[in-house]
Write an enzyme that holds these catalytic residues in place. Structure first.
Site, PDB file in Angstrom:
ATOM      1  N   ARG A 266      -1.833   2.895   4.494  1.00  0.00           N
ATOM      2  CA  ARG A 266      -1.732   2.127   3.476  1.00  0.00           C
ATOM      3  C   ARG A 266      -1.036   0.696   4.676  1.00  0.00           C
ATOM      4  O   ARG A 266      -1.100   1.402   6.086  1.00  0.00           O
ATOM      5  CB  ARG A 266      -0.456   1.281   3.200  1.00  0.00           C
ATOM      6  CG  ARG A 266      -0.167   2.549   2.113  1.00  0.00           C
ATOM      7  CD  ARG A 266       1.224   2.306   1.020  1.00  0.00           C
ATOM      8  NE  ARG A 266       0.205   2.171  -0.424  1.00  0.00           N
ATOM      9  CZ  ARG A 266       0.757   1.880  -1.469  1.00  0.00           C
ATOM     10  NH1 ARG A 266       0.823   0.667  -1.108  1.00  0.00           N
ATOM     11  NH2 ARG A 266       0.327   2.370  -2.238  1.00  0.00           N
TER      12      ARG A 266
ATOM     13  N   GLU B 122      -4.330  -1.053  -9.943  1.00  0.00           N
ATOM     14  CA  GLU B 122      -4.646  -0.899 -11.872  1.00  0.00           C
ATOM     15  C   GLU B 122      -4.170  -2.221 -12.506  1.00  0.00           C
ATOM     16  O   GLU B 122      -3.277  -3.100 -11.132  1.00  0.00           O
ATOM     17  CB  GLU B 122      -2.713  -0.415 -12.249  1.00  0.00           C
ATOM     18  CG  GLU B 122      -2.588  -0.122 -13.166  1.00  0.00           C
ATOM     19  CD  GLU B 122      -0.910   0.467 -12.638  1.00  0.00           C
ATOM     20  OE1 GLU B 122      -0.232   0.942 -13.680  1.00  0.00           O
ATOM     21  OE2 GLU B 122      -0.911   1.809 -11.960  1.00  0.00           O
TER      22      GLU B 122
ATOM     23  N   LYS C 252       3.824  -4.161  -5.418  1.00  0.00           N
ATOM     24  CA  LYS C 252       3.405  -4.941  -6.797  1.00  0.00           C
ATOM     25  C   LYS C 252       4.434  -5.036  -7.509  1.00  0.00           C
ATOM     26  O   LYS C 252       4.656  -6.437  -7.925  1.00  0.00           O
ATOM     27  CB  LYS C 252       2.764  -4.417  -7.890  1.00  0.00           C
ATOM     28  CG  LYS C 252       0.968  -4.257  -7.804  1.00  0.00           C
ATOM     29  CD  LYS C 252      -0.480  -4.754  -7.892  1.00  0.00           C
ATOM     30  CE  LYS C 252      -0.103  -3.039  -8.080  1.00  0.00           C
ATOM     31  NZ  LYS C 252      -1.238  -2.371  -8.632  1.00  0.00           N
TER      32      LYS C 252
HETATM   33  P1  ATP Z   1       1.366  -0.841  -5.318  1.00  0.00           P
HETATM   34  O1  ATP Z   1       2.095  -0.209  -4.168  1.00  0.00           O
HETATM   35  O2  ATP Z   1       1.440  -2.482  -4.222  1.00  0.00           O
HETATM   36  O3  ATP Z   1       1.898  -1.098  -6.504  1.00  0.00           O
HETATM   37  P2  ATP Z   1      -0.563   0.554  -6.233  1.00  0.00           P
HETATM   38  O4  ATP Z   1      -1.587   1.500  -5.379  1.00  0.00           O
HETATM   39  O5  ATP Z   1      -0.090   1.289  -7.106  1.00  0.00           O
HETATM   40  O6  ATP Z   1      -0.109  -0.796  -5.181  1.00  0.00           O
HETATM   41  P3  ATP Z   1      -3.448   0.177  -7.287  1.00  0.00           P
HETATM   42  O7  ATP Z   1      -3.449  -0.875  -7.971  1.00  0.00           O
HETATM   43  O8  ATP Z   1      -2.685   1.350  -8.043  1.00  0.00           O
HETATM   44  O9  ATP Z   1      -1.716  -0.235  -6.675  1.00  0.00           O
HETATM   45  O10 ATP Z   1      -4.168   0.036  -5.852  1.00  0.00           O
HETATM   46  C1  ATP Z   1      -5.409   0.080  -6.227  1.00  0.00           C
HETATM   47  C2  ATP Z   1      -5.893   0.298  -4.723  1.00  0.00           C
HETATM   48  O11 ATP Z   1      -5.274  -0.224  -3.770  1.00  0.00           O
HETATM   49  C3  ATP Z   1      -5.552   2.077  -4.457  1.00  0.00           C
HETATM   50  O12 ATP Z   1      -6.374   2.410  -3.732  1.00  0.00           O
HETATM   51  C4  ATP Z   1      -4.457   1.824  -3.326  1.00  0.00           C
HETATM   52  O13 ATP Z   1      -4.301   3.328  -2.266  1.00  0.00           O
HETATM   53  C5  ATP Z   1      -4.585   0.540  -3.043  1.00  0.00           C
HETATM   54  N1  ATP Z   1      -3.570   0.028  -1.666  1.00  0.00           N
HETATM   55  C6  ATP Z   1      -3.077  -0.609  -3.001  1.00  0.00           C
HETATM   56  N2  ATP Z   1      -1.300  -0.522  -1.713  1.00  0.00           N
HETATM   57  C7  ATP Z   1      -2.761  -0.600  -0.373  1.00  0.00           C
HETATM   58  C8  ATP Z   1      -2.339  -0.869   1.474  1.00  0.00           C
HETATM   59  N3  ATP Z   1      -0.918  -1.817   1.016  1.00  0.00           N
HETATM   60  N4  ATP Z   1      -2.886  -0.627   1.675  1.00  0.00           N
HETATM   61  C9  ATP Z   1      -4.082  -0.507   1.853  1.00  0.00           C
HETATM   62  N5  ATP Z   1      -5.003   0.124  -0.077  1.00  0.00           N
HETATM   63  C10 ATP Z   1      -3.708  -0.002  -0.660  1.00  0.00           C
HETATM   64 MG    MG Z   2      -1.931   2.818  -8.100  1.00  0.00          MG
END
Ligand code: ATP
Ligand code: MG
Length: 560
Positions: free
Chosen positions: A260, A35, A270
């Site tokens: 994760r 995102e 984020k």
């Molecule tokens: P955050 O929790 O940091 O805001 P998010 O999941 O909202 O992260 P996205 O941009 O939606 O961020 O993430 C893109 C991809 O990265 C998703 O498939 C998510 O599952 C993966 N991802 C995000 N954080 C992690 C993490 N700590 N470890 C592994 N994969 C991750």
């Molecule tokens: Mg997300």
């Protein structure tokens, strides 16, 4: 813990099996769906390595898809940074750069289809009411009074929603599934909400926006994704992912969840990273203390070190926290092999070689990388006045201190043996300068008479060295788990107030024009990366890390 059992890769096994049965087609096609509401962090690097990695390993493809369904938090800056970071990590989506917003029209048509099948309805309950009606894990939900609108009525209302007839929050489109499902995600989830906001790509074309759940699976399906790899929090959403696709009867990708990445001394959300940036608690998303890919790049981490780390931690189904020392170990490992060696002095102490001719400079040969003979040698200037590291001298040395002290002889790296013959103090009693003599017969660092010294120290020639700004970093947080805060506290109370220290040091003259992004090993001190703040004749260095390998120490301790 057994390293290998942690590494067993259930996703690879699943894909292998699916390829054998042909269940999801004959090819592997994955996607990475960020995102664009922040910069990528090391957790994303894990997800990138898995999705691009699986595609690569099985001769398939991986798409880059921006999951840009939320018009209010997303920006072009983030899109650009994400592309730069994925590319820098070494992955290629070729021409397959997609945006969920490109599918808004298709998604709208899909929604119309569900309405016609009486699988979706327009609901006038407020957000609060919807929450109330949803029930809890122990109590079933209650059906919305609007649930039995006819398909025609729903079509009319949904079209009007799109046309902008209603204000924000007045209506939503919901799937019609099961208000008593044990899975809360299946209790008539919202598919569209009204938001009169401009979107970074579609502008003012839309005032209804699809939810993540409604968007994600259909986007995967449109792109022909075979394996949709995501993190564990989406496990409970999988039945909904499958339900939408089944109702529509479209290509059905398989969603697979993994744990994760969490790292000690690191926050990985984020939202929290954005807070650090917005409150100026760090110097931007690419601050070298940030766990962002751009911060790590600026700090001097290499793509290979991050990829190696991700491959070592493996892929699992249960959450755990990885010691940040393991990541640092892989950074050192890569830099040790590839970084050129130079000399730099962080805390300069002036040294005068009394018996060295005034005005004379000679060029000495220094090895660029003992790990890589092909890196060759370079010339470094030596003269009468030098800087050495303050820590390398003690006026009253304790027992195990073998470096320089009054009357003692040590080796200057690549130069000569020198002996300390005098110490000059300033008016405050601090050591201002040292007087030494050198032995011309020891040029290159060995004594023809075979005498030995116990220490070799680094130095630069004072008249030739470039002055440099040196930024030293520590962990951004003082606690292993930065979210561990006293009641009512905020994670920022755990910020490490000495995470950045700035020094003025001296480096070999060759580094005056060093290129930003290059990482050097300053002999005996650590790895240092040239910062983009560098200006002509005044390089700025970020200490990537010291030479000491904490991880190896931890391993040894565990082995005992
Ligand atoms: P955050 O929790 O940091 O805001 P998010 O999941 O909202 O992260 P996205 O941009 O939606 O961020 O993430 C893109 C991809 O990265 C998703 O498939 C998510 O599952 C993966 N991802 C995000 N954080 C992690 C993490 N700590 N470890 C592994 N994969 C991750
Ligand atoms: Mg997300």
């Amino acid at each position: 813990m057994d390293e290998n059992s942690r590494k067993t890769h259930f996703i690879r096994e699943i894909i292998r099996e699916d390829l054998a049965t042909g269940k999801y087609g004959k090819k592997v096609h994955t996607r990475f769906p960020p995102e664009p509401n922040g910069y990528l962090h090391i957790g994303h690097a894990k997800a990138i390595c898995i999705s691009f990695g699986m595609a690569g390993d099985f001769g398939g493809k991986c798409n880059l898809r921006f999951d840009d369904t939320n018009p209010e938090k997303e920006e072009e800056e983030y899109v650009n940074s994400i592309k730069e970071d994925v590319r820098w990590l070494g992955f290629d989506w070729e021409e397959r750069e997609y945006y969920a917003s490109d599918y808004f029209e298709r998604l709208f048509e899909f929604a119309v289809e569900l309405i016609k099948k009486e699988k979706a309805f327009v609901c006038d309950l407020t957000a609060d009411q919807i929450r109330e009606y949803r029930g809890t894990l122990t109590e079933p939900g209650k059906e919305s009074p609007y649930r039995n609108r006819t398909a025609d009525e729903n079509l009319k209302l949904f079209t009007e929603m799109r046309e902008g007839k209603y204000p924000n929050g007045a209506k939503v489109l919901r799937a019609k599934i099961d208000m008593s499902s044990p899975n809360l995600n299946m209790r008539d989830p919202v598919m569209y909400r009204i938001l009169h906001s401009s979107h970074h790509r579609t502008g003012d074309k839309w005032c209804i926006y699809p939810t993540y759940d409604w968007t994600h699976g259909q986007s995967d399906s449109i792109e022909g994704i075979t394996h949709s790899i995501c993190t564990l929090e989406f496990e409970d959403h999988r039945p909904l992912y499958d339900w939408f696709i089944e109702q529509l009867g479209i290509h059905h990708p398989r969603q697979i969840e993994f744990a994760r990445l969490n790292l000690t001394y690191t926050v990985m959300s984020k939202r929290k990273l954005l807070e650090l940036v917005e409150k100026k608690l760090v110097n931007g998303w690419d601050d070298p203390r940030m766990p962002t890919i751009s911060g790590m790049r600026r700090r001097g981490y290499t793509p290979a070190s991050i990829r190696n780390f991700c491959s070592r931690i493996g892929v699992a189904k249960t959450e755990s926290t990885v010691d940040i020392a393991l990541l640092e170990h892989f950074v050192r490992d890569d830099l040790n092999r590839n970084a050129l060696r130079v000399m730099g002095v962080l805390n300069p102490l002036k040294m005068i070689i009394d018996n060295y001719p005034e005005g004379k400079t000679e060029e000495l040969d220094a090895i660029n990388n003992p790990e890589d003979p092909s890196a060759g040698t370079r010339k470094i200037p030596f003269s009468r006045i030098l800087y050495i590291e303050k820590d390398d001298f003690m006026e009253e040395p304790p027992k195990k201190f073998y470096r320089l002290a009054p009357g003692r002889e040590v080796r200057l790296r690549y130069a000569y043996f020198i002996r300390c013959v005098g110490v000059v103090n300033d008016s405050a009693g601090n050591i201002a300068e040292l007087h030494c003599t050198y032995d011309p017969a020891t040029r290159g660092g060995d004594a023809p008479d075979g005498r030995k010294v116990k220490a070799t120290i680094h130095w630069v020639s004072a008249g030739d060295a470039a002055q440099a700004e040196i930024r030293l970093y520590e962990h951004l947080f003082t606690r292993e788990n930065p979210l561990d805060v006293p009641d009512g506290g905020d994670f920022t109370v755990n910020l490490n107030s000495s995470s950045l220290k700035i020094l003025t040091g001296y480096v070999e003259p060759s580094l005056a024009g060093a290129k930003p992004g290059t990482v050097y090993q300053f002999e005996r001190l650590g790895y240092f990366c040239v910062d983009p703040d560098t200006i002509e004749k005044r390089p700025v260095f970020n200490r990537t890390m010291t030479l000491k390998d904490e991880w190896t120490r931890i391993q040894r301790k565990d082995a005992v």
